[in-house]
Design an enzyme around this catalytic site. Structure first.
Site, PDB file in Angstrom:
ATOM      1  N   SER A  78       0.831  -1.205   0.000  1.00 53.29           N
ATOM      2  CA  SER A  78       0.000   0.000   0.000  1.00 53.29           C
ATOM      3  C   SER A  78       0.863   1.251   0.000  1.00 53.29           C
ATOM      4  O   SER A  78       0.448   2.284  -0.503  1.00 53.29           O
ATOM      5  CB  SER A  78      -0.878   0.049   1.246  1.00 53.29           C
ATOM      6  OG  SER A  78      -1.585  -1.130   1.418  1.00 53.29           O
TER       7      SER A  78
ATOM      8  N   HIS B  52      -1.825  -2.834  -6.767  1.00 51.43           N
ATOM      9  CA  HIS B  52      -2.405  -2.418  -5.491  1.00 51.43           C
ATOM     10  C   HIS B  52      -3.915  -2.586  -5.542  1.00 51.43           C
ATOM     11  O   HIS B  52      -4.634  -1.790  -6.142  1.00 51.43           O
ATOM     12  CB  HIS B  52      -2.017  -0.955  -5.200  1.00 51.43           C
ATOM     13  CG  HIS B  52      -2.519  -0.480  -3.886  1.00 51.43           C
ATOM     14  ND1 HIS B  52      -2.953   0.796  -3.648  1.00 51.43           N
ATOM     15  CD2 HIS B  52      -2.655  -1.131  -2.713  1.00 51.43           C
ATOM     16  CE1 HIS B  52      -3.342   0.902  -2.396  1.00 51.43           C
ATOM     17  NE2 HIS B  52      -3.181  -0.250  -1.823  1.00 51.43           N
TER      18      HIS B  52
ATOM     19  N   ASN C 145      -3.976   6.322  -2.003  1.00 47.79           N
ATOM     20  CA  ASN C 145      -3.746   6.431  -0.565  1.00 47.79           C
ATOM     21  C   ASN C 145      -3.048   7.733  -0.185  1.00 47.79           C
ATOM     22  O   ASN C 145      -3.237   8.249   0.910  1.00 47.79           O
ATOM     23  CB  ASN C 145      -2.939   5.232  -0.053  1.00 47.79           C
ATOM     24  CG  ASN C 145      -3.825   4.005   0.136  1.00 47.79           C
ATOM     25  OD1 ASN C 145      -5.056   4.095   0.039  1.00 47.79           O
ATOM     26  ND2 ASN C 145      -3.218   2.862   0.399  1.00 47.79           N
TER      27      ASN C 145
HETATM   28  P1  NAD Z   1      -2.709  -9.829   6.641  1.00 45.92           P
HETATM   29  O1  NAD Z   1      -1.925  -9.672   7.875  1.00 45.92           O
HETATM   30  O2  NAD Z   1      -4.165 -10.084   6.729  1.00 45.92           O
HETATM   31  O3  NAD Z   1      -2.090 -10.993   5.758  1.00 45.92           O
HETATM   32  C1  NAD Z   1      -0.726 -11.161   5.529  1.00 45.92           C
HETATM   33  C2  NAD Z   1      -0.478 -12.648   5.364  1.00 45.92           C
HETATM   34  O4  NAD Z   1       0.835 -12.821   4.878  1.00 45.92           O
HETATM   35  C3  NAD Z   1      -0.584 -13.449   6.649  1.00 45.92           C
HETATM   36  O5  NAD Z   1      -1.506 -14.481   6.473  1.00 45.92           O
HETATM   37  C4  NAD Z   1       0.837 -13.979   6.872  1.00 45.92           C
HETATM   38  O6  NAD Z   1       0.853 -15.256   7.455  1.00 45.92           O
HETATM   39  C5  NAD Z   1       1.387 -14.002   5.481  1.00 45.92           C
HETATM   40  N1  NAD Z   1       2.836 -13.897   5.396  1.00 45.92           N
HETATM   41  C6  NAD Z   1       3.640 -13.043   6.043  1.00 45.92           C
HETATM   42  N2  NAD Z   1       4.915 -13.242   5.678  1.00 45.92           N
HETATM   43  C7  NAD Z   1       4.928 -14.243   4.783  1.00 45.92           C
HETATM   44  C8  NAD Z   1       5.941 -14.894   4.031  1.00 45.92           C
HETATM   45  N3  NAD Z   1       7.201 -14.531   4.112  1.00 45.92           N
HETATM   46  N4  NAD Z   1       5.582 -15.891   3.202  1.00 45.92           N
HETATM   47  C9  NAD Z   1       4.296 -16.246   3.074  1.00 45.92           C
HETATM   48  N5  NAD Z   1       3.301 -15.657   3.761  1.00 45.92           N
HETATM   49  C10 NAD Z   1       3.599 -14.660   4.597  1.00 45.92           C
HETATM   50  O7  NAD Z   1      -2.417  -8.506   5.792  1.00 45.92           O
HETATM   51  P2  NAD Z   1      -3.304  -7.855   4.638  1.00 45.92           P
HETATM   52  O8  NAD Z   1      -4.215  -6.845   5.231  1.00 45.92           O
HETATM   53  O9  NAD Z   1      -3.866  -8.906   3.781  1.00 45.92           O
HETATM   54  O10 NAD Z   1      -2.204  -7.039   3.841  1.00 45.92           O
HETATM   55  C11 NAD Z   1      -1.289  -7.657   2.974  1.00 45.92           C
HETATM   56  C12 NAD Z   1      -0.693  -6.635   2.050  1.00 45.92           C
HETATM   57  O11 NAD Z   1      -1.730  -5.982   1.352  1.00 45.92           O
HETATM   58  C13 NAD Z   1       0.082  -5.522   2.732  1.00 45.92           C
HETATM   59  O12 NAD Z   1       1.158  -5.160   1.935  1.00 45.92           O
HETATM   60  C14 NAD Z   1      -0.922  -4.391   2.801  1.00 45.92           C
HETATM   61  O13 NAD Z   1      -0.339  -3.114   2.883  1.00 45.92           O
HETATM   62  C15 NAD Z   1      -1.632  -4.573   1.499  1.00 45.92           C
HETATM   63  N6  NAD Z   1      -2.961  -4.000   1.424  1.00 45.92           N
HETATM   64  C16 NAD Z   1      -3.843  -4.123   2.448  1.00 45.92           C
HETATM   65  C17 NAD Z   1      -5.100  -3.567   2.353  1.00 45.92           C
HETATM   66  C18 NAD Z   1      -6.118  -3.714   3.460  1.00 45.92           C
HETATM   67  O14 NAD Z   1      -7.102  -2.984   3.467  1.00 45.92           O
HETATM   68  N7  NAD Z   1      -5.928  -4.635   4.385  1.00 45.92           N
HETATM   69  C19 NAD Z   1      -5.468  -2.888   1.183  1.00 45.92           C
HETATM   70  C20 NAD Z   1      -4.551  -2.811   0.133  1.00 45.92           C
HETATM   71  C21 NAD Z   1      -3.310  -3.375   0.265  1.00 45.92           C
END
Ligand code: NAD
Length: 688
Positions: free
Chosen positions: A409, A430, A480
């Site tokens: 993000s 994204h 964002n």
């Molecule tokens: P989350 O914490 O729900 O999920 C992350 C997942 O990644 C977890 O299940 C974790 O076990 C896994 N993980 C971590 N390290 C790992 C690795 N080395 N190998 C394999 N799996 C691994 O987080 P999220 O909210 O889904 O966010 C993930 C990404 O998406 C981030 O970069 C975030 O900035 C981006 N994002 C989030 C949103 C939102 O609203 N939540 C929106 C757009 C983008």
């Protein structure tokens, strides 16, 4: 007799097939009804009338579609003669029966054209409907009068006010078409024309009587579906006229309203968004062909990863789902399977489709599985160390041609690209949460992203039916970053004297789907908190810093998921919370800051002006390609009211004086470090 002729600058072809004349509309790509098309149709009909031995006419479309709608580019100026109602009147006035052969799309003016015919046959998969209300207008060529004669008033209200598209099978059930054709659409239409033997005009049919209770329910549902916008209200009134007013009189009233409403600011704004969305994914000078991938890996099956995996599966891709350990993998797999099951239960996907998706999903807890995929989308924790380590691993394990996409993000995509050792193959994808629902996709072009990689990102966006904009690298990319300026101003308003629910109400009153503080509660206050902590070391201590969100997090109020944030929640409903008000007042007192009463207009104008100012900077820095991309992003990703045309369209038109007046207030509120964009020049370029 066997002769082919063309009319209307080649847009209309006339072929004689034995005793049937076939009129084909050929205006690629989607046969939009344009001035040439309308003129050509009239000429073709006149030619047919002078022929002998013809028993019927088939009206069809080339390019795999009937007519996907009228050419909206014509709608901003006086419409040239002949207009669509004259074409339809000519069909009705012909002695021969005319049958429309529908395939692809028969929408808007295209569907109205078919309703002017004596019969309709559609190929399987054809979509039909009158989506005008979604563009801030009403059907203007008899749609509001002819549709009720076939489908009844309640169904017509739902279709027209809800801008609902229906498939051929449903159209048959509703009596809108005579048949769904087998293999040969035009032959089926010709057969029907022969069978009809004479005219069967929709205008001559009586409107079926409606049950009063059903009518009342349809009325309120229709207005709700039309979001109570002026076009929906006008369309509902017109549909009901069909039951009470002679056909020609109601038709004239419909045309009058149509001519009036098509030039309304709302219709103009909605047309702007329509064209902005079509322009959004285009990149000047990009000619590289995309890699048409089939198998992707999603790494990290949390909130975003699960949604992305599901979106890929639904679009037909094979998905390797990768997590860091078996427990996280099992949870992630369950998240994806729940999405499949949820949509299957709601009937959005069929059981076969659901089974196909399950079969195409391969969960594994081993990164080595990326060796066989063509695209990787990583959605692991938003942490530079975690993500760069992963990108470095991917650079080693994935095949050299494999494209590596990050869903970050805020993080620096160029740094991630460098870590991979193949920066030309790295792109940002994204997605917005929930990833399988939200339309917006930012395709982030890094400094070294190759054209093929960028083209593949955009291609994927289209395959996923997303609306993609291209963004450059920079904190928060386009959406964002602008949103942070807007939300930051909302938080300052709360510190200055407003209450969270006042700020939200002011922006919801403007039309935002949800106020900014309620949005923070929905996404979780801890997300922005983590980011602030990440940036703390480099933050200029002289910058204004609103502590309230940190204070909420400190007391465990992380938003909806903890039942409390800026608001208190029960049963999913948000309520203003006196505890938050006390917290706000005591923080001001402790800081020795005077709070003042802030008018609602100031809340609205400052928040929006902060957004618009940041947009001017983003455009100047080349992070966004064009102003209209920013409108597309906010309409599709941030709940900005579509009917206002997006934040920049609004600011360049209706909102210009409010924005310019609020800018000095924004500058004063932000204080140290405020960067003023050249908003005046930007608005001048957009609005003229
Ligand atoms: P989350 O914490 O729900 O999920 C992350 C997942 O990644 C977890 O299940 C974790 O076990 C896994 N993980 C971590 N390290 C790992 C690795 N080395 N190998 C394999 N799996 C691994 O987080 P999220 O909210 O889904 O966010 C993930 C990404 O998406 C981030 O970069 C975030 O900035 C981006 N994002 C989030 C949103 C939102 O609203 N939540 C929106 C757009 C983008």
């Amino acid at each position: 007799m066997n002769r082919d002729e063309t009319f209307g600058n080649g847009k209309i072809e006339l072929r004689i097939d034995g005793d049937v004349a076939v009129v084909v509309i050929d205006n690629p790509p989607v046969n939009a009804g344009s001035h040439d098309v309308r003129r050509g149709l009239l000429e073709a009909f006149a030619a047919i009338e002078s022929m002998e031995g013809i028993v019927g006419v088939v009206l069809a479309g080339a390019n795999g579609t009937f007519v996907a709608g009228s050419d909206l580019k014509e709608f901003g100026a006086p419409l040239g003669e002949p207009q669509l109602p004259s074409v339809i009147a000519a069909i009705e006035a012909m002695a021969l029966p005319v049958v429309a052969a529908l395939d692809g799309a028969a929408l808007g003016g295209g569907f109205e054209l078919s309703l002017g015919c004596d019969g309709r046959v559609a190929a399987t998969g054809t979509v039909m409907g009158l989506p005008e209300v979604g563009l801030g207008i009403v059907p203007g060529a008899g749609g509001t009068q002819r549709l009720p004669r076939l489908a009844g008033i309640p169904t017509s209200l739902g279709m027209i006010c809800g801008a609902r598209r229906i498939a051929a099978e449903e159209a048959l059930r509703l009596g809108l078409i005579d048949a769904v054709a087998g293999d040969d659409l035009r032959m089926a239409a010709a057969d029907l024309a022969r069978r009809l033997g004479g005219k069967r005009r929709v205008r001559d049919l009586a409107v079926p009587a409606a049950d009063p209770a059903e009518l009342e329910a349809a009325r309120s549902a229709a207005l709700k579906a039309g979001k109570h916008r002026p076009a929906a209200i006008a369309a509902a009134r017109l549909v009901e006229l069909a039951a009470t007013t002679p056909f020609d009189e109601a038709l004239a009233e419909e045309r009058r309203i149509f001519q009036d409403i098509r030039l309304s600011p709302e219709a103009v704004a909605l047309r702007h968004v329509f064209f902005a969305e079509r322009a959004a994914g285009r990149v000047d000078g990009l000619s590289a062909a995309p890699r048409k991938i089939q198998l992707a890996a999603v790494i990290g099956a949390g909130t975003m990863g699960a949604g992305i995996a599901y979106a890929l599966l639904r679009a037909g891709f094979g998905v390797v789902l990768i997590e860091q350990n078996e427990a996280a993998l099992a949870a992630g797999r369950e998240r994806v399977e729940d999405l499949v099951a949820g949509d299957a239960a709601k009937g959005r996907i069929g059981e076969d489709e659901a089974a196909g998706m399950r079969a195409r999903l391969s969960p594994v807890a081993d990164l080595a599985a990326v060796a066989k995929v063509e695209l990787v989308v990583e959605a692991v924790f938003e942490d530079m160390a975690v993500k760069s380590a992963l990108l470095a691993d991917l650079g080693r394990i994935a095949a050299p041609q494999t494209i590596l996409a990050s869903n970050t993000s805020y993080l620096d995509l160029d740094a991630l690209a460098a870590a991979s050792g193949r920066p030309d193959r790295v792109v940002g994808l994204h997605f917005f949460s929930p990833a399988h629902v939200m339309k917006l996709l930012e395709v982030v072009r890094g400094a070294k992203t190759s054209d093929e990689t960028l083209a593949t990102g955009l291609w994927l966006g289209r395959r996923l039916k997303k609306t993609a904009i291209v963004a450059g690298v920079g904190e928060g990319f386009v959406g964002n970053r602008l949103y942070a300026a807007y939300r930051g101003q909302a938080e300052m308003l709360v510190e200055d004297g407003a209450l969270p629910w006042q700020v939200d109400a002011a922006l919801e009153g403007f039309g935002m789907a949800m106020g900014p503080l309620a949005v923070s509660d929905l996404s979780g206050l801890d997300i922005a908190f983590a980011r602030r902590k990440r940036l703390a070391a480099t933050r200029d201590p002289a910058e204004r810093y609103v502590k309230l969100p940190d204070m909420l997090c400190d007391v465990g109020r992380l938003g909806r998921k903890t039942g409390a944030g800026w608001y208190r929640y029960d049963g999913g409903k948000r309520h203003p919370d006196p505890a938050v008000e006390r917290l706000i007042l005591s923080e001001a007192e402790a800081a020795g800051r005077e709070r003042r009463a802030i008018p609602d207009e100031e809340c609205r104008d400052r928040a929006l002006a902060a957004l618009v100012n940041e947009a001017a900077l983003v455009l100047d820095e080349g992070i966004a390609q064009r102003a209209s991309d920013i409108d597309v992003a906010f309409v599709n990703g941030y709940g900005f009211p579509r009917w206002r045309g997006g934040p920049l369209w609004w600011a360049a038109h209706e909102g210009r004086s409010a924005v310019l007046a609020a800018l000095p207030q924004v500058a004063a509120a932000v204080g140290h470090g405020f960067r003023r964009g050249d908003v005046e020049a930007m608005l001048e370029r957009i609005g003229g």
